[in-house]
Design a protein around this motif. Structure first.
Motif, PDB file in Angstrom:
ATOM      1  N   PHE A 193       0.914  -1.252  -0.053  1.00  0.00           N
ATOM      2  CA  PHE A 193       0.012  -0.111   0.108  1.00  0.00           C
ATOM      3  C   PHE A 193       0.924   1.367  -0.110  1.00  0.00           C
ATOM      4  CE2 PHE A 193      -3.199  -2.691   1.555  1.00  0.00           C
ATOM      5  CZ  PHE A 193      -4.155  -2.639   0.824  1.00  0.00           C
ATOM      6  N   ALA A 194       2.097   1.035   0.377  1.00  0.00           N
ATOM      7  CA  ALA A 194       3.141   2.431   0.272  1.00  0.00           C
ATOM      8  C   ALA A 194       2.458   3.292   1.276  1.00  0.00           C
ATOM      9  CB  ALA A 194       3.134   2.952  -1.159  1.00  0.00           C
ATOM     10  N   VAL A 195       2.464   2.603   2.587  1.00  0.00           N
ATOM     11  CA  VAL A 195       1.987   3.363   3.622  1.00  0.00           C
ATOM     12  C   VAL A 195       3.179   4.192   4.042  1.00  0.00           C
ATOM     13  CG1 VAL A 195       1.012   3.411   5.972  1.00  0.00           C
ATOM     14  CG2 VAL A 195       0.101   1.787   4.437  1.00  0.00           C
ATOM     15  N   ASP A 220      -0.385 -12.151  -0.363  1.00  0.00           N
ATOM     16  CA  ASP A 220      -0.361 -11.386  -1.694  1.00  0.00           C
ATOM     17  C   ASP A 220      -1.526 -10.417  -1.349  1.00  0.00           C
ATOM     18  OD1 ASP A 220      -0.322  -9.814  -3.862  1.00  0.00           O
ATOM     19  OD2 ASP A 220      -0.429 -11.580  -5.446  1.00  0.00           O
ATOM     20  N   PRO A 221      -1.176  -9.198  -0.817  1.00  0.00           N
ATOM     21  CA  PRO A 221      -2.679  -8.197  -0.582  1.00  0.00           C
ATOM     22  C   PRO A 221      -3.317  -7.878  -1.874  1.00  0.00           C
ATOM     23  CG  PRO A 221      -0.486  -7.430   0.223  1.00  0.00           C
ATOM     24  CD  PRO A 221       0.197  -8.603  -0.403  1.00  0.00           C
ATOM     25  N   PRO A 226       6.191  -5.226  -4.796  1.00  0.00           N
ATOM     26  CA  PRO A 226       5.792  -5.960  -6.416  1.00  0.00           C
ATOM     27  C   PRO A 226       5.459  -4.976  -7.427  1.00  0.00           C
ATOM     28  CG  PRO A 226       3.750  -6.063  -4.898  1.00  0.00           C
ATOM     29  CD  PRO A 226       4.945  -5.236  -4.127  1.00  0.00           C
ATOM     30  N   GLY A 227       5.090  -3.762  -7.384  1.00  0.00           N
ATOM     31  CA  GLY A 227       4.663  -3.042  -8.342  1.00  0.00           C
ATOM     32  C   GLY A 227       4.343  -1.679  -7.915  1.00  0.00           C
ATOM     33  N   GLU A 228       3.590  -0.992  -8.632  1.00  0.00           N
ATOM     34  CA  GLU A 228       3.102   0.402  -8.412  1.00  0.00           C
ATOM     35  C   GLU A 228       2.173   0.361  -7.402  1.00  0.00           C
ATOM     36  OE1 GLU A 228       3.711   3.550  -9.327  1.00  0.00           O
ATOM     37  OE2 GLU A 228       5.872   2.641 -10.464  1.00  0.00           O
ATOM     38  N   PRO A 229       2.083   1.054  -6.306  1.00  0.00           N
ATOM     39  CA  PRO A 229       1.247   1.042  -5.337  1.00  0.00           C
ATOM     40  C   PRO A 229      -0.164   1.619  -5.707  1.00  0.00           C
ATOM     41  CG  PRO A 229       2.514   3.089  -4.931  1.00  0.00           C
ATOM     42  CD  PRO A 229       3.164   2.175  -6.030  1.00  0.00           C
ATOM     43  N   PRO A 230      -1.219   0.896  -5.140  1.00  0.00           N
ATOM     44  CA  PRO A 230      -2.630   1.248  -5.664  1.00  0.00           C
ATOM     45  C   PRO A 230      -3.086   2.635  -5.135  1.00  0.00           C
ATOM     46  CG  PRO A 230      -2.828  -0.224  -3.638  1.00  0.00           C
ATOM     47  CD  PRO A 230      -1.204  -0.096  -3.965  1.00  0.00           C
TER      48      PRO A 230
END
Length: 342
Positions: free
Chosen positions: A92-94, A155-156, A312-316
């Motif tokens: 989540f890139a918190v 895996d969120p 794993p990639g771009e945060p949502p």
């Protein structure tokens, strides 16, 4: 074990007091460094072990060892929570300065849910002795699955909880400081921070399904089960900030945790009608397994430095600008509401 009501109230008072101190010390969002995390971890461990000494002095060596065995089981299984939290926060890139508030609220929820689980488990064991076989089977199956899937992680992105939350709860697309809820255009919206909190709470409930039966394998005293859980959980936030960047070094810990679950599952199955394994032996076996797992992990990854979990990639979600967040405040004041800060 006769525990007077005043002792229950005293323990709850200590827990609430420490939570208040912790909340006051972290009332402002800031990045928690390793030194601060280590200090708080030492405080929580000292409280947990110190309470074990009190139990030992008041109720004897057997009860004291049961508490310490339960505390060690819960504390070690809690490390797995730390790994899951690191993955969730990374996905989540918190922002690091917001993570303590989420974990603080998560721990409050965990204490409530585990208290309910412990009360239910105690009633079931008192009413149906055969339920211990069910708990033992659950621990053995969980231990085996942990062995077989020790290299797999949550895996969120595939979380059903997250999909349901985003489907049914109106959300913003950005973090707005420590707010869990905001009001925009007269509409109450959840922020991604609330989604993170819900996901962390659900994962703790899943972990509790394993850990609560595990501690009942070493003691069936509700007071010891609850206090061992409480003191182990209270130090989880500090433990996270201390160990989150070292997740990659504990390569054999999941193997050790699986063996601990299998051991306590066997112990629980045997103690019903076959053989009671003394708490001293159980405590020694658990401590040995965990020590070997940690030492072997650190030796295998010697020379590796701290490293954050990789996304794993771009945060949502994104972090809202100060202007975007400030624009929400007049709406709250116009409706005469208090801002929800979590």
């Amino acid at each position: 074990m006769d525990v007077p009501i005043w002792m229950w109230l005293a323990v709850l008072g200590v827990i609430l007091a420490m939570l208040a101190v912790d909340l006051f010390a972290h009332r402002r969002a800031h990045v928690i460094g390793v030194r601060e995390a280590a200090t708080w971890s030492a405080v929580w461990v000292a409280l947990g072990v110190g309470f074990g000494a009190v139990v030992w002095a008041a109720y004897g060596a057997e009860r004291g060892q049961q508490y310490l065995a339960g505390y060690l089981i819960e504390k070690s299984l809690a490390v797995d929570n730390v790994f899951v939290w690191a993955i969730i926060f990374t996905y989540f890139a918190v922002p690091r300065e917001l993570q303590h508030r989420v974990l603080f609220l998560g721990v409050l929820g965990a204490l409530v849910f585990r208290g309910v689980f412990i009360a239910a488990g105690s009633v079931l064991i008192a009413s149906f002795s055969w339920i211990l076989y069910l708990f033992a089977a659950l621990l053995l199956v969980t231990g085996y699955r942990m062995l077989a899937q020790r290299d797999e992680h949550i895996d969120p992105q595939r979380s059903r909880v997250l999909r349901l939350f985003r489907r049914h709860v109106p959300m913003t697309d950005a973090f707005h400081g420590q707010w869990l809820l905001v009001r925009s255009g007269g509409v109450l919206l959840a922020t991604p921070l609330l989604a993170v909190l819900v996901l962390i709470e659900v994962t703790d409930i899943v972990f509790a399904v394993d850990s609560i039966p595990a501690i009942f394998a070493v003691t069936d005293e509700p007071f010891l089960v609850f206090t061992a859980n409480a003191f182990a959980i209270l130090g989880l936030r500090a433990m996270y900030f201390l160990l989150a960047d070292l997740v990659h070094r504990f390569v054999y810990l999941k193997l050790g945790l699986a063996l601990v679950l299998i051991w306590v599952g066997i112990k629980m199955a045997l103690k019903v009608d076959v053989l009671y394994i003394p708490t001293t032996i159980s405590l020694a076996v658990i401590a040995t397994i965990l020590t070997v797992a940690v030492v072997a992990s650190l030796r295998a990854t010697r020379g590796t430095t701290r490293r954050a979990v990789e996304s794993p990639g771009e945060p949502p979600f994104r972090v809202a600008s100060e202007a975007e967040t400030a624009a929400l405040e007049p709406t709250w004041r116009r409706h005469g509401r208090v801002r929800a800060r979590g």
